[in-house]
Motif scaffolding. Structure first.
Motif, short mmCIF file in Angstrom:
data_model
loop_
_atom_site.label_atom_id
_atom_site.label_comp_id
_atom_site.label_asym_id
_atom_site.label_seq_id
_atom_site.Cartn_x
_atom_site.Cartn_y
_atom_site.Cartn_z
N ARG A 264 73.93 35.11 28.93
CA ARG A 264 74.74 36.03 28.14
C ARG A 264 74.50 35.80 26.67
NH1 ARG A 264 80.92 37.42 26.91
NH2 ARG A 264 80.79 35.87 25.28
N LEU B 225 70.99 36.85 25.63
CA LEU B 225 70.83 38.31 25.54
C LEU B 225 71.45 38.85 24.28
CD1 LEU B 225 71.59 39.23 29.25
CD2 LEU B 225 69.47 39.75 28.04
N LEU B 226 72.54 38.24 23.84
CA LEU B 226 73.29 38.77 22.71
C LEU B 226 72.85 38.19 21.38
CD1 LEU B 226 76.80 38.69 24.37
CD2 LEU B 226 75.48 40.73 23.81
N SER B 227 72.06 37.13 21.42
CA SER B 227 71.72 36.42 20.18
C SER B 227 70.65 37.12 19.38
CB SER B 227 71.26 35.00 20.52
OG SER B 227 70.01 35.05 21.19
N GLY B 228 69.94 38.05 20.03
CA GLY B 228 68.84 38.69 19.33
C GLY B 228 67.56 37.88 19.38
N THR C 123 65.48 39.01 24.36
CA THR C 123 64.93 40.37 24.41
C THR C 123 63.93 40.51 25.55
OG1 THR C 123 65.17 40.51 22.00
CG2 THR C 123 63.71 42.11 23.06
N PHE D 195 65.84 40.85 28.69
CA PHE D 195 66.41 42.20 28.75
C PHE D 195 65.36 43.19 29.23
CE2 PHE D 195 67.79 46.26 27.10
CZ PHE D 195 69.18 46.23 27.26
N ARG D 196 64.19 43.08 28.63
CA ARG D 196 63.10 44.01 28.98
C ARG D 196 62.72 43.87 30.45
NH1 ARG D 196 59.86 44.72 24.77
NH2 ARG D 196 60.01 46.98 24.93
N TYR E 68 65.27 45.41 32.60
CA TYR E 68 65.14 46.87 32.55
C TYR E 68 64.00 47.35 33.45
CZ TYR E 68 63.78 51.51 30.98
OH TYR E 68 63.44 52.84 30.96
N VAL F 153 72.57 48.79 32.05
CA VAL F 153 73.59 48.19 31.19
C VAL F 153 74.98 48.34 31.78
CG1 VAL F 153 72.22 48.49 29.10
CG2 VAL F 153 73.88 50.25 29.75
N LEU G 237 74.92 45.19 33.62
CA LEU G 237 74.84 44.06 32.69
C LEU G 237 76.16 43.80 31.97
CD1 LEU G 237 73.39 42.04 30.75
CD2 LEU G 237 72.61 44.01 29.44
N VAL G 238 76.85 44.87 31.66
CA VAL G 238 78.07 44.73 30.85
C VAL G 238 79.12 43.88 31.57
CG1 VAL G 238 79.29 46.75 31.71
CG2 VAL G 238 79.60 46.03 29.34
N LEU H 279 78.75 40.56 30.34
CA LEU H 279 79.03 40.40 28.92
C LEU H 279 80.53 40.36 28.62
CD1 LEU H 279 76.33 42.79 27.36
CD2 LEU H 279 76.16 40.37 27.98
N VAL H 280 81.28 41.19 29.30
CA VAL H 280 82.72 41.27 29.00
C VAL H 280 83.56 40.94 30.22
CG1 VAL H 280 82.46 42.91 27.11
CG2 VAL H 280 82.74 43.76 29.43
N ARG I 211 81.82 43.50 17.23
CA ARG I 211 81.03 43.05 18.37
C ARG I 211 81.22 41.55 18.58
NH1 ARG I 211 74.90 42.52 20.25
NH2 ARG I 211 74.89 40.47 19.27
N LEU J 237 83.19 39.52 21.71
CA LEU J 237 82.43 38.62 22.57
C LEU J 237 82.81 37.16 22.41
CD1 LEU J 237 78.96 40.32 22.09
CD2 LEU J 237 80.34 40.31 24.19
N PHE K 162 90.10 44.68 22.57
CA PHE K 162 89.58 45.17 23.85
C PHE K 162 90.68 45.88 24.64
CE2 PHE K 162 88.31 44.87 28.27
CZ PHE K 162 86.94 45.07 28.24
N VAL L 214 79.34 49.09 25.79
CA VAL L 214 78.09 48.34 25.93
C VAL L 214 77.03 48.81 24.93
CG1 VAL L 214 76.94 49.80 27.64
CG2 VAL L 214 76.57 47.34 27.67
N LEU M 132 77.26 46.62 22.14
CA LEU M 132 76.92 45.22 22.42
C LEU M 132 75.42 44.98 22.51
CD1 LEU M 132 79.66 44.33 25.08
CD2 LEU M 132 79.77 44.22 22.59
N GLN N 259 68.82 45.65 21.66
CA GLN N 259 67.92 45.49 22.81
C GLN N 259 67.55 46.84 23.40
OE1 GLN N 259 70.48 43.60 22.20
NE2 GLN N 259 70.17 41.47 22.83
N GLU O 29 65.02 48.55 21.31
CA GLU O 29 63.69 47.97 21.47
C GLU O 29 63.01 48.46 22.75
OE1 GLU O 29 61.98 43.64 21.01
OE2 GLU O 29 61.13 45.35 22.05
N VAL O 30 63.80 48.51 23.83
CA VAL O 30 63.22 48.89 25.12
C VAL O 30 62.96 50.40 25.19
CG1 VAL O 30 63.78 49.12 27.56
CG2 VAL O 30 64.15 46.94 26.41
#
Lengths: 193, 193
Positions: free
Chosen positions: A101, A104-107, A112, A115-116, A119, A150, A153-154, A157-158, B101, B105, B115, B154, B157, B161, B164-165
DNA sequence: CATCCGGCTGAACGTTTGTTTAGCATGCTG
DNA sequence: CAGCATGCTAAACAAACGTTCAGCCGGATG
């Protein structure tokens, strides 16, 4: 299937440090955890952490790779992409989902990449269902695959916030049943009258 | 509507510190930003930051409150809950969406409260649509509202990503059109054949 | 037995952190 | 004018940080 933890318990100090770092990083983030804290959790000296991983950033990178590898292994054998989030929570060693988690959120590029890959698996799965005639293609299949991905995925995340609001863990037994049931209903019938 | 920024530009040092802290915290997280960095960005001394907010944690709390208040203001006047994420991005001052965000999180109580409020607005909106006869109730309206809400949330969030995708910002003009179009298609017709 | 090498430690290094303190300027009030 | 609060700063503080270094220990090797 066995947990990765018990598959081949690596008891070398290096592995112990990596595993403890994973748990601590997942809970408080790499910036919130000192090298000394990792060393204490692993029962070694701070100097050994640096000795094995070169630097704190090296340790973080090693944990990134470890988690990414575990995730890739999961993707490879996942039969269907119904709910990868739930599968992850079940199969991955303790702390990994939370770390994933964060990744994925850190950039971070590692996040990434994950994530790809996630996907692409979803995209392949939807294409297979379209080819099999069980799913409609829609006007924008690329976006649709991302939308479905997503939406799953969400949950990862939450999860905590949803659990608090709904009063039931959406990735627990009961919550999963309710959530998947409603999602499938929407995907089957839509929501409009 | 005007941006909150320009509504009543607060030029007191206290407000400047708060606003700069918001931007820096949003970008790198509170732990990744030192009091000295905030002070430098605001053009004041580090001691003044502490003088006004008591401590770094006090500053963080003040920023939390500021962002939460802006979000509440947005919720109050939002006519429909079609895409709150997109509305936020358009109406909130720079950095706020990213900070929100982070707040959502982080597990912080302030984030949980936001939330919950977001969920309640969504729940009300769906109930209104059900009452108006434009939306079906489904078997589990509570979960359905949460499902619809997080499907929008989402975007905030994992915006980067997704961009990018997909090769297009899902909260930009083109991306929003494609995303909303596909989401509406799914909500209208479902995905199964 | 002597040697050596990798795993490992305790102590220290310099830097950065959040915070404190003493004091400077300015402008209002008596 | 004196007094005083207010907004603000420079300098210093102790603590925690990531990292380095010299050296200990035990088992394999000659």
């Amino acid at each position: 299937m066995l947990n990765m933890c018990s598959m081949h318990a690596d008891l070398t100090a290096r592995a112990v440090i990596r595993d403890r770092a994973l748990e601590l990083f997942a809970a408080r983030g790499p910036d919130g955890v000192s090298v000394r804290a990792v060393a204490a959790a692993a029962g070694v000296s701070p100097a050994l952490v640096i000795h094995h991983f070169g630097s704190k950033d090296g340790l973080r990178a090693a944990v990134d790779d470890h988690v990414a590898a575990a995730f890739d292994g999961l993707l490879g054998e996942a039969p269907d992409a119904a709910s990868l989030a739930e599968t992850m929570l079940r199969e991955l060693p303790a702390g990994s989902p939370a770390y994933l988690r964060r990744l994925l959120l850190s950039g971070d590029p590692a996040g990434t990449a994950i994530f790809r890959r996630w996907y692409e698996v979803t995209r392949s799965a939807t294409q297979a269902m379209i080819a099999a005639g069980t799913m409609t293609e829609g006007r924008d299949p690329v976006v649709r695959a991302a939308f479905l991905m997503v939406n799953d995925l969400v949950l990862l995340l939450v999860r905590d916030q949803l659990a608090e609001v709904l009063g039931v863990d959406p990735l627990g037994a009961e919550g999963m049943a309710r959530w998947a049931g409603e999602a499938l209903t929407v995907y089957r019938e839509g929501i409009f009258r």
